[in-house]
Design an enzyme around this catalytic site. Structure first.
Site, PDB file in Angstrom:
ATOM      1  N   LYS A  60     -24.347  -8.247 -16.540  1.00 52.79           N
ATOM      2  CA  LYS A  60     -24.225  -8.494 -15.102  1.00 52.79           C
ATOM      3  C   LYS A  60     -25.441  -7.928 -14.382  1.00 52.79           C
ATOM      4  O   LYS A  60     -25.891  -6.822 -14.671  1.00 52.79           O
ATOM      5  CB  LYS A  60     -22.944  -7.840 -14.579  1.00 52.79           C
ATOM      6  N   CYS A  93     -19.019 -12.677 -11.199  1.00 53.18           N
ATOM      7  CA  CYS A  93     -18.329 -12.194  -9.995  1.00 53.18           C
ATOM      8  C   CYS A  93     -19.269 -11.979  -8.810  1.00 53.18           C
ATOM      9  O   CYS A  93     -19.656 -12.912  -8.134  1.00 53.18           O
ATOM     10  CB  CYS A  93     -17.552 -10.915 -10.321  1.00 53.18           C
ATOM     11  N   GLU A 152     -13.585 -11.500 -15.884  1.00 58.67           N
ATOM     12  CA  GLU A 152     -14.507 -10.386 -16.059  1.00 58.67           C
ATOM     13  C   GLU A 152     -13.825  -9.248 -16.827  1.00 58.67           C
ATOM     14  O   GLU A 152     -12.685  -8.893 -16.541  1.00 58.67           O
ATOM     15  CB  GLU A 152     -14.949  -9.907 -14.673  1.00 58.67           C
ATOM     16  N   LEU A 195      16.752   2.344   3.041  1.00 61.85           N
ATOM     17  CA  LEU A 195      16.826   1.212   3.978  1.00 61.85           C
ATOM     18  C   LEU A 195      17.307   1.732   5.334  1.00 61.85           C
ATOM     19  O   LEU A 195      18.448   2.174   5.465  1.00 61.85           O
ATOM     20  CB  LEU A 195      17.792   0.158   3.427  1.00 61.85           C
ATOM     21  N   SER A 196      16.420   1.693   6.332  1.00 61.95           N
ATOM     22  CA  SER A 196      16.708   2.358   7.608  1.00 61.95           C
ATOM     23  C   SER A 196      17.294   1.437   8.665  1.00 61.95           C
ATOM     24  O   SER A 196      17.763   1.903   9.698  1.00 61.95           O
ATOM     25  CB  SER A 196      15.411   2.963   8.164  1.00 61.95           C
ATOM     26  N   SER A 256      11.267  -1.152   6.327  1.00 68.78           N
ATOM     27  CA  SER A 256      12.061  -1.091   5.095  1.00 68.78           C
ATOM     28  C   SER A 256      12.733  -2.438   4.821  1.00 68.78           C
ATOM     29  O   SER A 256      12.937  -2.810   3.657  1.00 68.78           O
ATOM     30  CB  SER A 256      13.086   0.042   5.145  1.00 68.78           C
TER      31      SER A 256
END
Length: 706
Positions: free
Chosen positions: A114, A175, A45, A356-357, A362
């Site tokens: 459409k 669609c 589409e 980054l914990s 994370s």
């Protein structure tokens, strides 16, 4: 006499407004379709301009450049001797339509607008387009001069019609029309259309792939016929990932399945099918044939062209196949990873920076980048030259060929553990261990000097020193001190994203990744402008429950034992002081509800469209074995109070991969106020009245609640 037809459909990774790239991908798909012997090619589409142009559809430039691409397609020798079905916006009598333009040998055969527009969830088609409402009628469309110069036609049919070739009949639905109660394929099939085509712009949602497949197989089971579905694939510029799944079906069976997720920009499916199989299948469905005898006919556009060849007796027909589905954990490992790849290469950045914990969220985001690296290495191994060229540009090394995902991860992912005096050694160790196993460039740093400096400024100005609750401070002081840490992490993350490569003598900047899951966002369990604020968030549409299952999947699939400790640890923000060096704060205690409960609230609020009272009524029966009516009421009130109090945070939510239908994304998907009367006096009074009635009856019969 030819009876077998070879048809092609495709999934293309189109990009909104990338007319040059979109044209090249369309041409490549037509070239592959012809090479495979197809004489009809269907594309996604609005493939010429890219589906996600949104308000750019209002611009005359979008229409102009779409026409220019159409002219280039018509003129190209690649498009000769194959019916090409492409998607683009078209203005007819000053009204914009979402159209299929079908052409053959430099002549436009039909423009099919459409008729049912998608206008729910993430879709806003009625904002830009008008549906064609004149069923089975066409008008004359006056071609713009640039197209007339190529086709030598002045007008072409515009409207709801079908194509009659020398050997078959072809009809389009676009669609959303497949999903409507009265899909066009029903009446087209009754009127003798044997090949249905559906050009889609359909995005990924977890656990939803079967819906499309079921609709197509059901359509051809009831009515017979060949069904082609094309779809866009990839990130075309926003939160959605279009998930391919191009397919070819006949008489209720699948004959070709396209990938749902991949790094291939162009994927073409073909099948060779016997038209007589359609005719014989329909012949014995007497109820269908009775209905067909009464159906109103469609206008037919005659096409002097055949999809079949004269001599096709030795041509082997395609065999039916079983559709293979991904598990939800596989979907998460593939979809957001492909989305990240598109975002990285199209933003022309040099990689990602991830705070980054040591927690699940994370870690899940880190795993997605690692999964992306796996897919890139696989694509290069299988000869994908576009991916190889992109990765060399990203790492700024023209001779580099990625083979090991860990090595690639070290080049494109920088992870950063930002410790404070409230951080435990356990989370620090877990973050470092995971970074080592995936190969990321890992940085460990302390934010305490910055926290002391900022709080010191406040004390200098006011003469007051805020304290944590455990040290005798009020709840206001306690929250403010937590938020300072959280917000400074965001500032430090962006500083390192901009300059860490510079410090290492490399070029470029990094995209900052966020890691707030869909449940935390829903409740607002995050600090506004903390590490949840990032450039993009690949897990922002995924629930905590699904993320845990995904991390478990990655532990086994990618052999990452560090994830075992991360999964076993309680979720914690680590913003309050430790008790004897141990974590004293957990997420679920902070929130006053479990993540599993939060997921239920989210689904009821968004998918079931439940306000406070309706949610109370639903949960009364759902939780009747574990909660009294009073407890249900308290939980519902607690959720709606917290949710409405924090709704303002949704206005600044980092753009996140859309994967879940209860996403609270305020920007496109979940349109609600962000200033609420947070005590909900009327609604909560209705709940209280119902609880009192139930308690006065002193029984568990809940039928009286309505």
């Amino acid at each position: 006499m030819g009876r077998k037809v070879t048809v092609a459909t495709c999934a293309l990774n189109q990009w909104a407004l990338d007319f040059e790239g979109n044209l090249q991908r369309i041409l490549k798909s037509i070239e592959i379709a012809k090479r495979k012997g197809a004489r009809y090619r269907l594309g996604p589409e609005l493939e010429i301009c890219g589906y996600g142009c949104w308000d750019h559809y209002y611009e005359s430039d979008t229409l102009l450049h779409s026409l220019q691409v159409l002219a280039a397609l018509l003129e190209s020798p690649v498009t000769q001797d194959i019916i090409c079905d492409v998607g683009m916006p078209v203005m007819h009598r000053n009204v914009r339509y979402n159209c299929r333009v079908i052409f053959l040998n430099r002549r436009v055969l039909l423009i099919r607008p459409k008729m049912a527009l998608a206008n729910e969830g993430n879709y806003r088609e009625l904002r830009w387009f008008t549906p064609w409402s004149r069923s089975r009628q066409t008008e004359e469309y006056f071609l713009p001069r640039m197209i007339q110069d190529v086709t030598k036609q002045e007008t072409v049919p515009f409207g709801d019609a079908v194509l009659a070739t020398r050997d078959t009949c072809i009809g389009s639905e676009i669609c959303e029309e497949l999903w409507t109660p009265h899909s066009p394929h029903v009446h087209m099939g009754l009127d003798g259309v044997e090949i249905f085509t559906n050009a889609s712009g359909s995005h990924h949602v977890l656990r939803k792939a079967h819906a499309r497949v079921d609709l197509v197989t059901m359509a051809t089971t009831k009515n017979g016929g060949i069904y082609l579905l094309a779809n866009q694939k990839g990130c075309d510029g926003d939160r959605l990932y279009y998930d391919g799944c191009a397919l070819i079906a006949m008489n209720g069976h699948i004959f070709a399945q396209g990938s749902q997720f991949s790094l291939n920009d162009v994927e073409v499916l073909t099948a060779t099918l016997d038209l007589e199989d359609v005719r014989s299948y329909r012949a014995e469905i007497s109820s269908r044939n009775l209905a067909a005898s009464k159906v109103s006919p469609y206008p037919r556009v005659k096409v002097d062209f055949a999809l079949s060849c004269h001599e096709d007796l030795l041509e082997p027909p395609s065999e039916p196949i079983e559709w293979k589905y991904h598990s939800p954990a596989e979907e998460i490992s593939l979809g957001p990873a492909c989305w990240l790849w598109d975002f990285l290469r199209r933003s022309r950045q040099a990689g990602f920076l991830l705070p980054l914990s040591g927690g699940v969220d994370s870690a899940a985001t880190a795993c997605l980048v690692y999964s992306m690296c796996h897919q890139v290495c696989e694509a290069v191994k299988h000869g994908n030259q576009e991916v190889l060229a992109d990765v060399r540009t990203i790492v700024d090394q023209l001779s580099y060929t990625p083979q090991d995902p860990r090595d690639l991860c070290g080049r494109v992912l920088t992870t950063c553990y930002m410790a404070s005096e409230n951080s435990s050694q356990e989370t620090c160790d877990r973050a470092r261990e995971l970074a080592q196993q995936i190969g990321s460039h890992h940085i460990g740093l302390h934010i305490d000097p910055a926290v002391k400096a900022v709080v010191g400024i406040f004390s200098l100005v006011t003469g007051k020193r805020p304290l944590f609750a455990v040290h005798g401070g009020s709840s206001r002081e306690n929250l403010a001190l937590q938020n300072v840490q959280a917000r400074l992490r965001m500032v430090v993350a962006y500083l390192f994203a901009q300059l860490s490569l510079w410090a290492r003598g490399a070029r470029g900047g990094l995209l900052v990744l966020g890691s707030a899951n869909v449940d935390e966002s829903l409740l607002g369990y995050l600090t506004k402008y903390d590490c949840s604020s990032a450039d993009i968030n690949p897990i922002g549409g995924i629930s905590k429950t699904d993320l845990k299952a995904f991390v478990q999947f990655c532990m086994e699939r990618f052999q990452l034992p560090a994830l075992q400790r991360i999964l076993a640890a309680p979720a914690t923000a680590e913003l309050e002081p430790l008790t004897d060096g141990k974590v004293s704060q957990t997420d679920e205690e902070d929130m006053g509800m479990t993540y599993a409960e939060l997921s239920i609230y989210g689904r009821l609020r968004k998918i079931a469209k439940a306000g406070p009272y309706s949610m109370f009524c639903r949960l009364l029966t759902m939780w009747k074995d574990v909660c009294s009516p009073r407890q249900v009421a308290d939980r519902v009130r607690h959720f709606f109070s917290k949710y409405s109090m924090n709704r303002h945070k949704m206005t600044t939510l980092t753009p996140a991969y859309h994967a879940e239908s209860y996403s609270p994304d305020d920007n496109r998907f979940d349109l609600r106020p962000f200033l609420y009367h947070t005590s909900w006096p009327w609604q909560f009074r209705c709940i209280e009245d119902a609880v009192l009635r139930l308690e006065s009856r002193g029984c568990q019969d809940l039928d009286g609640v309505d």
